[in-house]
Every structure is written in structure tokens, then in C-alpha cells.
Design a protein around this motif. Sequence first.
Motif, PDB file in Angstrom:
ATOM      1  N   ALA A 160       0.804  -1.316  -0.035  1.00 57.70           N
ATOM      2  CA  ALA A 160      -0.035  -0.135   0.130  1.00 57.70           C
ATOM      3  C   ALA A 160       0.758   1.521   0.048  1.00 57.70           C
ATOM      4  O   ALA A 160       0.594   2.170  -0.704  1.00 57.70           O
ATOM      5  CB  ALA A 160      -0.904   0.002   1.132  1.00 57.70           C
ATOM      6  N   MET A 161       2.117   1.184   1.056  1.00 56.97           N
ATOM      7  CA  MET A 161       2.737   2.292   0.754  1.00 56.97           C
ATOM      8  C   MET A 161       3.364   2.448  -0.441  1.00 56.97           C
ATOM      9  O   MET A 161       3.776   3.828  -0.823  1.00 56.97           O
ATOM     10  CB  MET A 161       3.817   2.290   2.039  1.00 56.97           C
ATOM     11  CG  MET A 161       3.112   2.478   3.590  1.00 56.97           C
ATOM     12  SD  MET A 161       2.639   4.203   3.362  1.00 56.97           S
ATOM     13  CE  MET A 161       1.980   4.230   5.348  1.00 56.97           C
ATOM     14  N   ALA A 162       4.083   1.541  -1.198  1.00 53.98           N
ATOM     15  CA  ALA A 162       4.622   1.769  -2.382  1.00 53.98           C
ATOM     16  C   ALA A 162       3.564   2.359  -3.408  1.00 53.98           C
ATOM     17  O   ALA A 162       4.162   3.026  -4.139  1.00 53.98           O
ATOM     18  CB  ALA A 162       5.051   0.285  -2.899  1.00 53.98           C
TER      19      ALA A 162
ATOM     20  N   VAL B 139       4.567   6.336  -4.946  1.00 50.52           N
ATOM     21  CA  VAL B 139       4.471   6.638  -6.596  1.00 50.52           C
ATOM     22  C   VAL B 139       3.910   7.727  -6.864  1.00 50.52           C
ATOM     23  O   VAL B 139       4.130   8.507  -7.644  1.00 50.52           O
ATOM     24  CB  VAL B 139       4.433   5.100  -7.326  1.00 50.52           C
ATOM     25  CG1 VAL B 139       4.440   5.546  -8.759  1.00 50.52           C
ATOM     26  CG2 VAL B 139       5.655   4.230  -7.173  1.00 50.52           C
ATOM     27  N   ASN B 140       2.564   7.615  -6.197  1.00 49.79           N
ATOM     28  CA  ASN B 140       1.433   8.443  -6.536  1.00 49.79           C
ATOM     29  C   ASN B 140       1.821   9.993  -6.082  1.00 49.79           C
ATOM     30  O   ASN B 140       1.584  10.970  -6.756  1.00 49.79           O
ATOM     31  CB  ASN B 140       0.359   8.272  -5.850  1.00 49.79           C
ATOM     32  CG  ASN B 140      -0.940   8.998  -6.427  1.00 49.79           C
ATOM     33  OD1 ASN B 140      -0.924   9.494  -7.628  1.00 49.79           O
ATOM     34  ND2 ASN B 140      -1.966   9.315  -5.510  1.00 49.79           N
TER      35      ASN B 140
ATOM     36  N   LEU C  70       6.704   7.943 -13.642  1.00 45.23           N
ATOM     37  CA  LEU C  70       7.007   6.621 -14.387  1.00 45.23           C
ATOM     38  C   LEU C  70       8.540   6.457 -14.200  1.00 45.23           C
ATOM     39  O   LEU C  70       9.282   5.235 -14.451  1.00 45.23           O
ATOM     40  CB  LEU C  70       6.706   6.939 -15.983  1.00 45.23           C
ATOM     41  CG  LEU C  70       5.138   6.777 -15.932  1.00 45.23           C
ATOM     42  CD1 LEU C  70       4.723   7.096 -17.480  1.00 45.23           C
ATOM     43  CD2 LEU C  70       4.621   5.402 -15.640  1.00 45.23           C
ATOM     44  N   LYS C  71       9.310   7.764 -14.226  1.00 42.95           N
ATOM     45  CA  LYS C  71      10.806   7.507 -13.898  1.00 42.95           C
ATOM     46  C   LYS C  71      11.038   6.707 -12.744  1.00 42.95           C
ATOM     47  O   LYS C  71      12.082   5.907 -12.454  1.00 42.95           O
ATOM     48  CB  LYS C  71      11.267   9.013 -13.808  1.00 42.95           C
ATOM     49  CG  LYS C  71      11.273   9.616 -15.447  1.00 42.95           C
ATOM     50  CD  LYS C  71      12.077  11.053 -15.313  1.00 42.95           C
ATOM     51  CE  LYS C  71      12.102  11.558 -16.624  1.00 42.95           C
ATOM     52  NZ  LYS C  71      12.424  12.951 -16.828  1.00 42.95           N
ATOM     53  N   VAL C  72      10.280   7.138 -11.630  1.00 43.66           N
ATOM     54  CA  VAL C  72      10.578   6.302 -10.551  1.00 43.66           C
ATOM     55  C   VAL C  72      10.339   4.717 -10.726  1.00 43.66           C
ATOM     56  O   VAL C  72      11.052   4.068 -10.199  1.00 43.66           O
ATOM     57  CB  VAL C  72       9.490   6.833  -9.241  1.00 43.66           C
ATOM     58  CG1 VAL C  72       9.779   5.999  -8.123  1.00 43.66           C
ATOM     59  CG2 VAL C  72       9.945   8.275  -9.034  1.00 43.66           C
TER      60      VAL C  72
ATOM     61  N   GLY D 284       2.808   1.564  -8.556  1.00 40.78           N
ATOM     62  CA  GLY D 284       3.361   1.309  -7.286  1.00 40.78           C
ATOM     63  C   GLY D 284       3.182   0.111  -6.592  1.00 40.78           C
ATOM     64  O   GLY D 284       4.045  -0.391  -6.114  1.00 40.78           O
ATOM     65  N   ALA D 285       1.855  -0.241  -6.739  1.00 38.86           N
ATOM     66  CA  ALA D 285       1.463  -1.354  -6.063  1.00 38.86           C
ATOM     67  C   ALA D 285       2.173  -2.508  -6.648  1.00 38.86           C
ATOM     68  O   ALA D 285       2.394  -3.694  -5.891  1.00 38.86           O
ATOM     69  CB  ALA D 285      -0.168  -1.686  -5.898  1.00 38.86           C
ATOM     70  N   GLY D 286       2.176  -2.667  -7.860  1.00 38.04           N
ATOM     71  CA  GLY D 286       2.823  -3.831  -8.436  1.00 38.04           C
ATOM     72  C   GLY D 286       4.368  -3.696  -8.200  1.00 38.04           C
ATOM     73  O   GLY D 286       4.805  -4.961  -7.880  1.00 38.04           O
TER      74      GLY D 286
END
Length: 297
Positions: free
Chosen positions: A174-176, A180-181, A191-193, A239-241
Motif C-alpha cells: 500500500a505504501m509503495a 509512487v503517486n 514513471l521515472k520512479v 506502485g502497488a505492482g
Amino acid sequence: MRPTPDPRTRARATTLLAAAAAAVAARGVFRVCRSRPPGGSARWTRTNHRGEQVSLLLGPAAVAAAAATTAVAPGLDRGERLAGMVAVLGSGAVGLYDDLAGTTTVKGFRGHLRALRRGEVTSGLVKIAGIGASGVLAAAALREGSRAQRTDGARSASGPTALVDTLADGALIAMAANVVNLFDLRPGRALKVVLAHTPALLAAAGPALAAPVGAAAGLVADDLGERGMLGDCGANALGAGIGVAIAARAPRPLRWAALAGLVGLTLAAERVSFTAVIEAHPPLRRLDELGRRKPSR
């Protein structure tokens, strides 16, 4: 006699092929959706940081490509496959709800909690709850459905240890998604992240990273070109992925360290502007601006 290919070489090749398939799928879905936007183009049009109108359909394209690739990509065990699909689809769905029905008047965890104390359930709070729930469900899928064992044997744990691991992995996923968001404030930044994880494609976490990294690679040109934006839908899903990939393959100490780092970034974002930090440091600013069109004078 032809030499037998190294199994690691074969695994890397199939992982890269899966990432390439995700990139092609993401780009193709965005092109199709942009030409025939569901419900009309007005529903999917938002104003970006320049005050220009851009499409939100990058987000659904990212979700569709990442979920489809996770469903069929080689190298994933049953638990990783199910966890990846739950995390991407769940986070993407609540992100899309916030993109289409939400408002920007309340921001940050503290803002949503203050609104809740006033009796107001914001779309952002629904999103936070949905991402948290999908993260825990994905973590449970990793534990119950996977045949692979972590290097630290965590998957074979039971009782309170198993519960703590599942909740911690759910929080990590969840934090990931959230972090990213947090970076999705300028074209291409989030997207670079995601693409920064590309080297790990060739390492142990490679198969689980193929879907989010591949989808990001397919969409980064459209994001940088400001033909579309990820929105919460795409940023949360990718990010979740990545969170699932870390939770699936990293040993427990590294997972806890990653969780601590993500929590730290989330808390920092409540007080510090990531954009201000990036613009204040020339190397970060140059990397952030790479590929983005120059601001109009």
C-alpha cells in the motif's frame, strides 16, 4: 552439439520479453482508448500543471497492461500472480474512482483524517482504505497461494509471526502505491520512479517487476509529451505492482527496511514539497526534466 542455455539467461530473456509485451500492450491500450474514450472525451480530460487539457487514460492503460501481463507472464508462482493482479486492479480501481469522482480540496493523510473527524468521508479516504485493503489481500495471497519459499523462510511461518508478516507486507504494498503517486506531480516523474527499478528486472525480483516496469516503459513517452497523465489510477497501480515484487522476493530485513523508507517518504510529503526539493538540487532537477518539453516563455 549446441550448448544448453544457462537457466538464468533464459529466465532473464523471458522476463525482458514479458516487460516488452507489457510496454506494447500499455501503448496500444492508450491509443485505442484515446481514439474512442469510454463515455466521451470530456469525462477523461483534466488540466495539468501548465493549465493544458490532457487525457487521464494513461492510468487505465497502465492498469490493463500490468494486470494482463501479470496474468500470463512466465516465472511467477501462483501466489505472486494472484497478488500482483489483486494489488494492481484494486489500487487502480480506487485510484480511478478518486480521479473521476474526487476533489482536490482535501490533500494528504492528515487532511483526510481531519475531514473524517468533521463527519466527511472524502474520495481520498476511500482510496486510502481501498489501497490498504488490496495491499493486505495481496500479501495474504502471497503467503497462501505461493509454492516458492522466501530466502528467510518467512512463508513457512505460522501464528502471530505469519500475521505480522502479512500485515507488514500489506502495508509495504500500500505504501509503495502511495509513494509512487506522490511523485506524480509533473509529466514523467512517477514513471521515472518506476523505471528506476529496471536493473532489478535482471535480478531475483525480475518476473514480478516485468509488468509495472514494462507498462511504465510503454507510456513514458506519452506522459513526457503531455498527451496524457497517469492520475491516481495509474500511479497507484504501478506502485502497488512494485510493492508486490518487493514483498514477494525480498528477505524480511529488506522488506522492513523498504517499509520504513516508504513510511518516511509519506510522512515527509506531509511537510515538504517533493517538487521544491527536486528543483533545489540541480542533478535531481536535470533528471526530472529529462525528456520533458521546455516550459513556454
